[in-house]
Scaffold this motif. Structure first.
Motif, PDB file in Angstrom:
ATOM      1  N   ALA A   1       0.752  -1.193   0.034  1.00  0.00           N
ATOM      2  CA  ALA A   1      -0.039  -0.136  -0.011  1.00  0.00           C
ATOM      3  C   ALA A   1       0.968   1.244   0.017  1.00  0.00           C
ATOM      4  CB  ALA A   1      -0.883   0.120   1.263  1.00  0.00           C
ATOM      5  N   GLN A   2       1.927   1.223   0.595  1.00  0.00           N
ATOM      6  CA  GLN A   2       3.014   2.483   0.760  1.00  0.00           C
ATOM      7  C   GLN A   2       3.354   2.768  -0.390  1.00  0.00           C
ATOM      8  OE1 GLN A   2       3.044   4.324   3.602  1.00  0.00           O
ATOM      9  NE2 GLN A   2       3.907   5.777   1.991  1.00  0.00           N
TER      10      GLN A   2
ATOM     11  N   TYR B   1       0.764   4.545  -2.598  1.00  0.00           N
ATOM     12  CA  TYR B   1       0.412   5.642  -2.013  1.00  0.00           C
ATOM     13  C   TYR B   1       1.527   6.766  -2.315  1.00  0.00           C
ATOM     14  CZ  TYR B   1       0.008   9.382   1.277  1.00  0.00           C
ATOM     15  OH  TYR B   1       0.097  10.706   2.143  1.00  0.00           O
TER      16      TYR B   1
ATOM     17  N   ALA C   1      -4.498   2.164  -2.439  1.00  0.00           N
ATOM     18  CA  ALA C   1      -3.770   1.962  -1.256  1.00  0.00           C
ATOM     19  C   ALA C   1      -4.557   2.155   0.061  1.00  0.00           C
ATOM     20  CB  ALA C   1      -2.811   3.392  -1.023  1.00  0.00           C
TER      21      ALA C   1
END
Length: 260
Positions: free
Chosen positions: A172-173, A176, A230
């Motif tokens: 997810a990071q 993002y 994300a």
């Protein structure tokens, strides 16, 4: 202005189209049944379109499918932006060997889809390629370099893949961060100047007679899709537990009772 239909992304070799072939008839029947579900919502502005069903979808979770469709739409948005940028900056595609704007776009699409290195980026990829493409001293086709580098950065953030299955894992990071990189790139595109003091590329335009923010809207779609994915990924394990509990409770308490 008419828009091209988004290309269907080819699943990776790890999950061939013949995956679970015995389920193909069931999938087709399910698709036909779902197609029959009519909606009363107005359609004068267009209709929601579903991608053609493929047997390989059996190997995808809901999150995998969302990531796959988001990737397809993000790449198509970037190529649509390339078309818009070429229209406002025709001198860029004329730096190439292409005989027309459409030919230049076709070359770029092939390179993006195949992830073929773009020669003018000197072997650089993702954020390094973005920095080069948006440098004031870049002499090549800046439109193609910028769009290719943006697409490569987005794909890299997804682990280098464009279709996703149960065996895949997304961070997810990184996704993002990709959204923030697009925001930075758009700001640089709007504010940086070349040695002559001119914008690197003409994009959005606001004048007394015209307000053209189509570039900002299209970039905003890419950023929004990345941010949503994300957010969903950060809840992946939580949702897995919740789904398990829901299924457990449903199996116990939500059964019909006999009436005779």
């Amino acid at each position: 202005m008419s828009q091209r239909t988004a290309p269907i992304l080819t699943p990776p070799s790890a999950v061939p189209p013949s995956f679970f072939p015995f389920l193909r008839p069931s999938l087709l029947l399910a698709a036909a049944a779902l197609a029959g579900c009519a909606s009363d919502a107005p359609t004068h502005k267009g209709e929601a379109q579903a991608a053609p069903m493929a047997a390989a979808e059996v190997g995808q979770s809901d999150t995998n499918r969302m990531a796959t469709l988001g990737m397809r739409d993000n790449l198509e948005s970037l190529l649509r932006l390339a078309d818009k940028l070429y229209r406002r900056n025709p001198a860029e595609w004329r730096k190439t060997s292409a005989l027309s704007r459409d030919a230049a776009l076709a070359q770029l699409r092939v390179a993006v889809d195949a992830r073929t290195p773009w020669p003018e980026l000197q072997g650089k990829r993702d954020i390094a390629a973005l920095s080069l493409a948006l440098g004031p001293d870049f002499k090549g086709d800046r439109v193609a370099a910028f769009i290719y580098a943006s697409a490569d950065m987005v794909v890299t953030a997804h682990g280098g893949k464009t279709a996703f299955y149960l065996t895949d894992s997304l961070d997810a990071q990184y996704i993002y961060n990709a959204a923030r990189n697009i925001e930075i790139a758009v700001w640089m595109l709007s504010n940086r100047r070349n040695a002559a003091g001119q914008p690197l590329l003409l994009a959005d335009e606001i004048t007394e007679r015209e307000r053209n923010l189509s570039f900002e809207r299209e970039f905003g779609k890419v950023i929004g899709r990345l941010d949503l994915l994300a957010s969903v990924l950060t809840e992946k394990y939580r949702r897995a537990v919740i789904t398990y509990v829901q299924n457990l409770l449903g199996g116990t308490f939500l059964q019909f009772l006999p009436v005779r």
